[in-house]
Write a protein that holds these residues in place. Structure first.
Motif, short mmCIF file in Angstrom:
data_model
loop_
_atom_site.label_atom_id
_atom_site.label_comp_id
_atom_site.label_asym_id
_atom_site.label_seq_id
_atom_site.Cartn_x
_atom_site.Cartn_y
_atom_site.Cartn_z
N LEU A 224 -12.14 -53.15 -5.99
CA LEU A 224 -11.66 -52.56 -4.75
C LEU A 224 -12.13 -51.12 -4.66
O LEU A 224 -12.38 -50.47 -5.68
N PRO A 225 -12.23 -50.56 -3.46
CA PRO A 225 -12.50 -49.11 -3.35
C PRO A 225 -11.33 -48.34 -3.93
O PRO A 225 -10.19 -48.82 -3.93
N PRO A 226 -11.55 -47.14 -4.44
CA PRO A 226 -10.43 -46.33 -4.95
C PRO A 226 -9.50 -45.95 -3.82
O PRO A 226 -9.94 -45.63 -2.71
N ILE B 2 -5.92 -43.92 -7.23
CA ILE B 2 -5.82 -45.14 -8.03
C ILE B 2 -7.08 -45.96 -7.88
O ILE B 2 -7.50 -46.28 -6.76
N ASP B 3 -7.69 -46.31 -8.99
CA ASP B 3 -8.83 -47.22 -9.00
C ASP B 3 -8.42 -48.48 -9.74
O ASP B 3 -7.98 -48.42 -10.90
N ALA B 4 -8.53 -49.63 -9.09
CA ALA B 4 -8.12 -50.90 -9.68
C ALA B 4 -9.09 -51.98 -9.23
O ALA B 4 -9.66 -51.90 -8.14
N VAL C 91 -7.60 -50.23 -14.86
CA VAL C 91 -7.08 -49.35 -13.82
C VAL C 91 -7.07 -47.91 -14.30
O VAL C 91 -6.83 -47.62 -15.47
N VAL C 92 -7.38 -46.98 -13.39
CA VAL C 92 -7.31 -45.55 -13.66
C VAL C 92 -6.45 -44.92 -12.58
O VAL C 92 -6.69 -45.14 -11.39
N VAL C 93 -5.44 -44.15 -12.98
CA VAL C 93 -4.55 -43.49 -12.03
C VAL C 93 -4.49 -42.01 -12.36
O VAL C 93 -4.23 -41.64 -13.51
N HIS C 94 -4.72 -41.17 -11.37
CA HIS C 94 -4.57 -39.73 -11.53
C HIS C 94 -3.60 -39.24 -10.47
O HIS C 94 -3.61 -39.72 -9.33
N ARG C 95 -2.79 -38.26 -10.85
CA ARG C 95 -1.84 -37.69 -9.91
C ARG C 95 -1.85 -36.18 -10.05
O ARG C 95 -1.90 -35.65 -11.16
N GLY C 96 -1.81 -35.46 -8.93
CA GLY C 96 -1.84 -34.01 -9.00
C GLY C 96 -1.39 -33.40 -7.69
O GLY C 96 -0.90 -34.08 -6.79
#
Length: 246
Positions: free
Chosen positions: A83-85, A135-137, A178-183
């Motif tokens: 999927l697109p991020p 979120i990239d999944a 999956v990669v998740v970043h939050r800021g």
């Protein structure tokens, strides 16, 4: 810009098209050569440069660097299999939790193509607020599970952040899927999101008063100048401050 980005991604310098004979002036320039067939970048970090020279005198130059081997380890390669991020934003932490919960429901309700289209449209059309998560999944199920975790309230000690300080994005989850970043955006709460403006002076020298005659004799230029001045005042500029001569 797109060509340079694709070349860096592939690690390949494309050949120069439509060249049958190289000018002696180019051949005599030290460090310059025409690429007659595609070739690999030299070992190490690959760099590319893109220049644009406008007829009006506006020049722009961009330098791009390919990610290192270590960086490639955390940058997912996007394809039709993924999927697109997804980028979700909100003015507050609570708002971000609500957005994540709504997106989790959407990720479970839509099929793959519908979800990909919805993510893409959101990335282009939605306004971006201060509190953000990326979120990239690979699929809807994995995305929904990551969004469930993101929707869960965080401890008060993490939720209370000064609007004047913005922590660097922190990974909430990182694995092979999956990669998740939050800021938080570095701009204080309430800062207008007007984007970035670039002004290029061109090739000519600029000096104080160079437009004075134009403003005195050209009503169109004078109207444009007045509109720009009013916009600056509306954006917060001090109208009593002595501005440089036109």
């Amino acid at each position: 810009m797109l060509k340079a980005s694709l070349a860096l991604e592939a690690g390949l310098v494309p050949r120069t098209l439509h060249v049958s004979k190289v000018s002696p002036a180019v051949a005599a320039c030290s460090g310059l050569r025409v690429v007659r067939r595609a070739q690999r970048f030299a070992t190490g970090s690959a760099w590319a440069a893109v220049s644009s020279f406008g007829l009006g005198g506006a020049n722009a130059h961009a330098v791009l660097r390919a990610p290192t081997v270590a960086e490639r380890g955390v940058i997912p390669r996007y394809s039709r299999k993924r999927l697109p991020p997804l980028l979700i934003t909100a003015p507050t932490e609570d708002g971000l939790h609500d957005q994540a919960a709504r997106w989790a429901e959407r990720a479970r309700a839509l099929n793959r193509s519908q979800l990909a289209a919805s993510i893409t449209e959101t990335g282009h059309r939605r306004r971006r607020h201060r509190v953000r998560a990326w979120i990239d999944a690979p699929d809807g199920r994995t995305l929904a599970d990551a969004l469930d975790d993101l929707a869960a309230p965080v401890p008060d000690s993490e939720d209370e952040q000064s609007p004047q300080t913005a922590p660097a994005p922190r990974p909430l989850a990182t694995d092979s899927e999956v990669v998740v970043h939050r800021g938080t955006s570095p701009f204080p709460q309430g800062t207008p999101d007007h984007g970035v403006a670039f002004v290029y002076s061109g090739n000519g020298g600029q000096y104080a008063g160079m437009a004075r005659d134009l403003l005195d004799t050209n009503s169109v230029a004078r109207q444009a100048f007045d509109e720009a001045s009013a916009a600056l005042v509306e954006a917060g500029a001090d109208p009593e401050h002595e501005a440089p001569a036109a």
